[in-house]
Write a protein that holds these residues in place. Structure first.
Motif, PDB file in Angstrom:
ATOM      1  N   ILE A 309      75.929  27.262 -23.657  1.00 27.03           N
ATOM      2  CA  ILE A 309      76.356  26.314 -24.684  1.00 27.03           C
ATOM      3  C   ILE A 309      77.865  26.177 -24.613  1.00 27.03           C
ATOM      4  CG2 ILE A 309      76.435  25.849 -27.164  1.00 27.03           C
ATOM      5  CD1 ILE A 309      73.906  27.510 -27.417  1.00 27.03           C
ATOM      6  N   PRO A 310      78.401  24.962 -24.577  1.00 32.42           N
ATOM      7  CA  PRO A 310      79.851  24.796 -24.452  1.00 32.42           C
ATOM      8  C   PRO A 310      80.589  25.261 -25.689  1.00 32.42           C
ATOM      9  CG  PRO A 310      78.777  22.699 -24.871  1.00 32.42           C
ATOM     10  CD  PRO A 310      77.686  23.697 -24.663  1.00 32.42           C
ATOM     11  N   ALA A 419      73.216  25.018 -35.454  1.00 36.61           N
ATOM     12  CA  ALA A 419      74.541  25.608 -35.263  1.00 36.61           C
ATOM     13  C   ALA A 419      74.594  26.309 -33.915  1.00 36.61           C
ATOM     14  CB  ALA A 419      74.858  26.589 -36.388  1.00 36.61           C
ATOM     15  N   HIS A 420      75.482  25.857 -33.068  1.00 40.56           N
ATOM     16  CA  HIS A 420      75.686  26.495 -31.769  1.00 40.56           C
ATOM     17  C   HIS A 420      76.746  27.573 -31.833  1.00 40.56           C
ATOM     18  CE1 HIS A 420      73.814  23.105 -29.110  1.00 40.56           C
ATOM     19  NE2 HIS A 420      72.950  23.702 -29.901  1.00 40.56           N
ATOM     20  N   HIS A 421      77.514  27.608 -32.908  1.00 37.86           N
ATOM     21  CA  HIS A 421      78.533  28.630 -33.119  1.00 37.86           C
ATOM     22  C   HIS A 421      78.597  28.927 -34.611  1.00 37.86           C
ATOM     23  CE1 HIS A 421      79.908  27.640 -29.057  1.00 37.86           C
ATOM     24  NE2 HIS A 421      79.866  26.371 -29.445  1.00 37.86           N
ATOM     25  N   GLY A 422      78.763  30.191 -34.931  1.00 33.80           N
ATOM     26  CA  GLY A 422      78.917  30.540 -36.324  1.00 33.80           C
ATOM     27  C   GLY A 422      80.234  30.043 -36.895  1.00 33.80           C
ATOM     28  N   PHE A 433      77.907  29.341 -42.068  1.00 35.75           N
ATOM     29  CA  PHE A 433      76.602  29.525 -41.440  1.00 35.75           C
ATOM     30  C   PHE A 433      76.779  30.365 -40.192  1.00 35.75           C
ATOM     31  CE2 PHE A 433      78.362  25.360 -40.355  1.00 35.75           C
ATOM     32  CZ  PHE A 433      78.538  25.490 -38.988  1.00 35.75           C
ATOM     33  N   ASN A 434      75.642  30.810 -39.666  1.00 41.97           N
ATOM     34  CA  ASN A 434      75.635  31.627 -38.467  1.00 41.97           C
ATOM     35  C   ASN A 434      75.069  30.831 -37.295  1.00 41.97           C
ATOM     36  OD1 ASN A 434      76.591  33.937 -39.870  1.00 41.97           O
ATOM     37  ND2 ASN A 434      74.500  34.350 -40.579  1.00 41.97           N
ATOM     38  N   GLU A 435      75.271  31.335 -36.118  1.00 38.09           N
ATOM     39  CA  GLU A 435      74.738  30.680 -34.918  1.00 38.09           C
ATOM     40  C   GLU A 435      73.215  30.628 -34.974  1.00 38.09           C
ATOM     41  OE1 GLU A 435      74.699  31.372 -30.045  1.00 38.09           O
ATOM     42  OE2 GLU A 435      75.998  32.572 -31.354  1.00 38.09           O
ATOM     43  N   GLY A 436      72.674  29.462 -34.711  1.00 39.31           N
ATOM     44  CA  GLY A 436      71.232  29.275 -34.721  1.00 39.31           C
ATOM     45  C   GLY A 436      70.676  28.752 -36.035  1.00 39.31           C
ATOM     46  N   ASP A 437      71.491  28.693 -37.097  1.00 34.74           N
ATOM     47  CA  ASP A 437      71.010  28.173 -38.388  1.00 34.74           C
ATOM     48  C   ASP A 437      70.752  26.679 -38.293  1.00 34.74           C
ATOM     49  OD1 ASP A 437      71.165  30.659 -39.452  1.00 34.74           O
ATOM     50  OD2 ASP A 437      73.038  30.336 -40.562  1.00 34.74           O
ATOM     51  N   ALA A 466      78.155  22.363 -34.215  1.00 36.75           N
ATOM     52  CA  ALA A 466      76.707  22.201 -34.223  1.00 36.75           C
ATOM     53  C   ALA A 466      76.328  21.008 -33.376  1.00 36.75           C
ATOM     54  CB  ALA A 466      76.187  22.031 -35.648  1.00 36.75           C
ATOM     55  N   ALA A 467      75.052  20.936 -33.033  1.00 41.09           N
ATOM     56  CA  ALA A 467      74.529  19.815 -32.261  1.00 41.09           C
ATOM     57  C   ALA A 467      73.240  19.355 -32.908  1.00 41.09           C
ATOM     58  CB  ALA A 467      74.285  20.223 -30.807  1.00 41.09           C
TER      59      ALA A 467
END
Length: 476
Positions: A309-310, A419-422, A433-437, A466-467
């Protein structure tokens, strides 16, 4: 054998011939694999110069074998045959040379590297010389008369004297290619034998590093964002290093660069005049040493990224959204109200309504608000509470932090993102938020910020963290 090697050996042999070193020339020519007809011609000429007609005959035999249309090759071999008293063979060579002239008065071999022009009258003259030795005096006279007709106008020749000798039954001395004339390689081909450095050596014209005399090439070094990192081999002063600018520096010259306080710069050197030469944002500047204090080299934190993930564009979030200020030329304009944090919806477009209470009623929600410098929420249920809030206007601005009892129940979710980054909240209005939410997007604040909902909380966050979710995670 490569043509480049052939030209190299050919050129070295010619240099030896020009010096009169016949043995070295023969040795160099003999070491060339598969010599051309022109190189064999040169070998025959060297044997003639050294008084070896037998060796010359062998070389000229190979010359006409390699190129059976080379008229000058037959001409030279006929001369050798005549010297060896091989008159019939010499007469044949003169006939072949005349045939390959193709009725032309001459052939100029300059383009092939031989600075000689073979004329038809020269071939006829040698033919007459052979006929004289065979006792064919009448044929020799007719041949010379033909040579006189083909000789170039305005050029003196010895044909008249030769014709008189034939009439007196005296032998003629044959002619040949002048001494010292050989087939030479083209000048352009010789110049290309050695590799040339068309770029030349680089020279340092200007450098931010003092006494920089490095003239090599250096691969690109990855640059860290936000500060200058010199090369390991760079010439440094003993005072060079990273420094923090203690106070704002505004140069007297407006064209020079101003530096804000707390900026990290790299100092190249310090002068005795109390000024330092430094690098800031890729630009070279001079700054008083009294504005500087030494610091350790900055270290860039590395993001922990998995699954390819960039990274976000930068570590710091983008510029936060802000409400446009009302026109200062309207003194009676209502104060700007910003409502953020949990809801983060701007009431700028609703300020033209009579009261804030009317807007609340339209929303059909009971809300509690607090001032930016207070932690206590006050429920706004009527004109009295609204008036108290309105009295807190400062400099034409009122900032309220609002919270609803059911903040997002009636607001549509535009789409969802992952979310790709927290993201850690920087201010109270931010959504953490946290990564993956999974994030429910309620509105797009601008091109860089979004308003969303996650884990029961509401707020704004940078869009680059996020993406958008895939089709499988889309809204039902």
């Amino acid at each position: 054998m490569a043509y480049r090697d052939l030209v190299r050996g050919w050129h070295e042999g010619i240099l030896a011939m020009d010096k009169g070193d016949w043995d070295s020339a023969l040795k160099i020519f003999s070491n060339i694999e598969e010599p051309s007809s022109r190189i064999y011609f040169n070998i025959g000429c060297v044997h003639l110069l050294t008084g070896n007609p037998e060796g010359a005959l062998q070389a000229f035999d190979k010359t006409v074998t390699k190129d059976n249309h080379l008229a000058v090759g037959f001409f030279q071999r006929g001369f050798v045959h005549l010297q060896l008293a091989m008159y019939e063979e010499a007469l044949y060579d003169c006939s072949m040379a005349l045939t390959h002239l193709r009725n032309n008065p001459f052939i100029d071999y300059k383009q092939l590297g031989l600075r000689h022009m073979l004329c038809a009258w020269e071939v006829l003259y040698n033919t007459a010389a052979v006929q004289c030795r065979l006792g064919l005096w009448q044929e020799a006279r007719r041949t010379l008369e033909e040579a006189v007709r083909q000789r170039p106008e305005g050029r003196p020749t010895s044909l008249d004297a030769a014709l008189e000798r034939v009439q007196n039954h005296l032998l003629l001395e044959p002619i040949h290619v002048p001494r010292g004339e050989f087939f030479r390689p083209r000048k352009e081909e010789v110049e290309q034998l050695d590799s040339k450095d068309f770029l030349g050596k680089p020279k340092v014209i200007s450098s931010v590093i003092p006494n920089d005399e490095y003239i090599g090439f250096e691969p690109l070094r990855p640059q860290r964002q936000g500060f200058y990192e010199p090369s390991v081999n760079a010439v440094r002063d003993h005072d060079s290093g990273y420094y923090r600018v203690v106070t704002h520096y505004y140069p007297e010259d407006s064209e020079e660069m101003a530096v804000k306080g707390s900026t990290i710069i790299f100092v190249l050197n310090k002068g005795a005049d109390g000024w330092a030469t430094a690098i800031c944002d890729g630009q070279k500047l001079r700054i008083p040493t009294s504005h500087l204090e030494p610091v350790h080299a900055p270290k860039a934190d590395k993001w922990k990224v998995s699954n390819g993930i960039p990274l976000p564009p930068v570590k710091v979030p983008p510029n936060r959204p802000h409400l446009q200020e009302m026109d200062q030329q309207q003194p009676e304009a209502l104060p700007i109200v910003m409502m953020a944090v949990w809801q983060c919806f701007a009431l700028q477009d609703l300020l033209r309504e009579k009261t804030l209470l009317q807007m609340m009623l339209i929303r059909k929600q009971t809300r509690s608000c607090r001032l930016s410098d207070s932690k206590e929420f006050i429920v706004i249920s009527g004109e009295e509470e609204l008036g108290k809030m309105w009295q807190q206007v400062t400099d034409g601005r009122l900032t309220l932090w609002c919270q609803g009892t059911d903040a997002c129940s009636d607001r549509p979710v535009l789409y969802r993102m992952v979310a790709h980054h927290g993201y850690t909240a920087q201010r109270p209005e931010d959504l953490e938020f946290n990564e993956g939410d999974t994030l429910d997007i309620l509105s797009e604040v601008n091109e860089e910020w979004l308003e969303g909902h996650c884990n029961g909380n509401f707020g704004i966050f940078p869009k680059c963290f996020a993406a958008q979710a895939s089709i499988g995670a889309a809204l039902p």
